[in-house]
Design a protein around this motif. Sequence first.
Motif, PDB file in Angstrom:
ATOM      1  N   UNK A 126       0.835  -1.202   0.000  1.00 14.13           N
ATOM      2  CA  UNK A 126       0.000   0.000   0.000  1.00 14.13           C
ATOM      3  C   UNK A 126       0.870   1.252   0.000  1.00 14.13           C
ATOM      4  N   UNK A 129       2.454   1.574  -3.634  1.00 12.01           N
ATOM      5  CA  UNK A 129       1.489   2.016  -4.643  1.00 12.01           C
ATOM      6  C   UNK A 129       0.987   3.422  -4.309  1.00 12.01           C
ATOM      7  N   UNK A 171      -5.798  10.043  -3.452  1.00  9.24           N
ATOM      8  CA  UNK A 171      -5.750   8.580  -3.540  1.00  9.24           C
ATOM      9  C   UNK A 171      -4.471   8.013  -2.949  1.00  9.24           C
ATOM     10  N   UNK A 175      -4.051   5.356   0.346  1.00  2.00           N
ATOM     11  CA  UNK A 175      -3.274   4.110   0.388  1.00  2.00           C
ATOM     12  C   UNK A 175      -2.220   4.149   1.488  1.00  2.00           C
TER      13      UNK A 175
ATOM     14  N   UNK B  90      -2.198  -4.692  -4.902  1.00  5.90           N
ATOM     15  CA  UNK B  90      -2.447  -4.262  -6.276  1.00  5.90           C
ATOM     16  C   UNK B  90      -3.941  -4.009  -6.494  1.00  5.90           C
ATOM     17  N   UNK B  92      -6.058  -2.951  -4.264  1.00  5.42           N
ATOM     18  CA  UNK B  92      -6.377  -1.658  -3.648  1.00  5.42           C
ATOM     19  C   UNK B  92      -5.874  -0.513  -4.518  1.00  5.42           C
ATOM     20  N   UNK B  93      -4.719  -0.712  -5.124  1.00  7.91           N
ATOM     21  CA  UNK B  93      -4.148   0.292  -6.022  1.00  7.91           C
ATOM     22  C   UNK B  93      -5.142   0.602  -7.144  1.00  7.91           C
ATOM     23  N   UNK B  96      -8.162   2.541  -6.006  1.00  7.39           N
ATOM     24  CA  UNK B  96      -7.884   3.969  -5.849  1.00  7.39           C
ATOM     25  C   UNK B  96      -7.762   4.645  -7.212  1.00  7.39           C
TER      26      UNK B  96
END
Lengths: 566, 130
Positions: A126, A129, A171, A175, B90, B92-93, B96
């Motif tokens: 998280x 990314x 965003x 994350x 990935x 969750x990526x 978003x």
Amino acid sequence: MTDLLKPPVHVEDHGHEEHHGPTGILKWITTTDHKVIGLSYTITAVIMLVIGGMFAEIIRAQLATPNGTLVSLAQYNELFTMHGSVMIYLFAGPFAFGALANIIVPIQIGAPDMAFPRLNALSYWLYLTGAITMLSGFFVTGGAANFGWVAYAPLSNSLNTPGAGADLWIGGLLLTGFSAIFTGVNLCATIFYLRAPGMTMFRMPIFTWNMLVTSILILLAFPVLTAGLIMLYADRHFGTHIFSVAGGGVPVLWQHLFWFWGHPEVYILALPFFGMVTEIIPVFSRKPVFGYKGMIFATLSIAALSLGVWAHHMFTTGVVLLPFFSIMSLLIAVPTGIKIFNWIGTMWRGEVWFSTAMLMSLGFLFTFLIGGLTGIYLASPPLDFFTHDTYFVVAHFHSVVMALVLAGMGGLFYWGPKITGYLLNERLGKAQFWFLFIGTQAFTFPLYILGLQGMPRRMAIYPHDPQWKGLNDLSTVGAVLIGISTIIFVINVVVSWKKYPAGDNPWDGHTLEWFTTSPPPHHNFYRLLQIRSERPTWDYNHPGHRALAHGQHEAHEENDSEVPAS
Amino acid sequence: MKVEAKILIGLGVFFGLMCLVYWNWSLENAGGVMMFAAMLLCFLPGGYYYWWSRRMKARPEDDPNATQAGGAGVVGAFPGTSIWPFTLGMGSFFVVLALVFGIWFLVPGLGLVIWAMLGGTAEGRRGGKV
Ligand code: HEM
Ligand SMILES: [Cu+2]
């Protein structure tokens, strides 16, 4: 899945595990070992420091002349926003709790891994990314977020800041926010449930204590930020009016939500670094830490108070309770002062060994003192009214954050050998220290004066004035010195690569991580020792000395120095 | 467990008091609500630890005279390697990215998230690779 036995276990039991796992990129992707995850965090966070630092160098280059034309006004907005955001969200926090704490805390308490290894891996993904998301703002039309790292409403709404860059910023923060929350959960659970026998709470190393308190703060503060970000997104895209006057909302509510996270965040950033220097200073003074319990209670009271000071960032809005926040902010100076006193008390009459890690810690102490003292000024509303949004504030918090950078570098020099098995070159380390230390003072000092003379922050150009030009030049020179120090660090890593084997305990350390091998084996320990004080490894290596109760320290004649001072 | 409980309950009490002062003194509600929530967040695990600390004997890690042998036994199950955190990350990526670039990103996003949840749970039951 292994049902793990508590030590004592045999070497053979664990030796085989290391050879069976995947290697290369697949190892990186599938690992749940806290040391590998921590190393990924460390590398990523240092890269973020370099990226954020490059933004800072561009900012300083722009400000070297009054009417700089290096970047456009719009680009400048993106630069200071992303500089602040990268440094705060992507470097300082993750470096502390994702990188060093992740690696060191389980070892310091004699645990085989973090309590939730897979959750730990998720935290890293998280974070990574999130970082990519936030930085990719530079590649979309309209550019990266440009509303400052605090994203105040109504500037951050869809009318004033349209475009994908701002949404990517939100965003990315969602994350990394969840990443931080998961790491907080993980650290708390690890510290509460995976301590080795005899490792009572009041025998835990101060670094671990500070990480526990940091984790509690993360759990209290980060959900507020996440909630705020979701509201901000809803305002931007779903037509809600939570932060807009037009629809009956309250813009200043954003500031409350943001700083209710933001001020504890200051301590979420600072406490881990306090913990690092509290490990380094005793080891290199050859004494136990002075006032062990006092340190812990100071940390706890800083944490408690830090939740009640958020609106000192909002004094000038005119709608906050000035006396409450001013008093609470001034109170925080008390436990912080206790810490500084204890650090000095630890060195007092110790045999101080000026290794790079120790120099970095001393640099931290000096720089943090300046940042802390100027913070007391800002906690007084009349003085804050005068200096708000000037370079005085920028100078104040850069004294603080650059102190943290110094401490973090100290942490890398101190624990790096444990993690990699190899020492860094001390000469280059010391050169790095002097560039970083002098650069920091040269960079911040002129900004204090500029701030008092009224130079506003977040401005790409400033009036022609020989004095302002001179001060800005000095500040830019400082920034260049800091940049050089980072280059020296990178060179050091390259030239010391696998060159100076560290051994298990190069510094005659106090805590459990120095008892295991460097680097530690899978699940950290082949064997454990009897834990009878907060310095188990030192007790073991110096059997002639009786274990000391907390807070007591020996007269320095009793210290022996088995390790030659360099 | 006692020390853990005391810390959290102590913090909760402090936030509660601060909440009272702030609530009565300020003209604004957000801060009071947040401090009240902070108090609850401390009391919840703090109360749990307190409840347990009264019902179990001191664990080896709470015993200042514990020996390493005394603590021997199973600590817990630790997965060696797992692909599911990466898959979930990935997923969750992409979720978003859907916030920014369009709703269709939710298809791979939620797909990966659900897949990872199922896979991770199954792995937890079966016992994954070491
Ligand atoms: C190489 C060292 C650094 C230099 C030369 C530097 C330089 C600057 C300058 C000149 C500004 C003001 C920009 C403006 O207001 O126009 C700034 C803002 C800021 N810096 Fe740094 N900085 C450095 C390191 C750091 C670090 C380590 C952190 C945090 C961990 C940090 C966090 C921030 C933040 C939060 C802001 C405010 C951004 C905003 O106004 O939204 N900086 N920096
Ligand atoms: Cu603050």
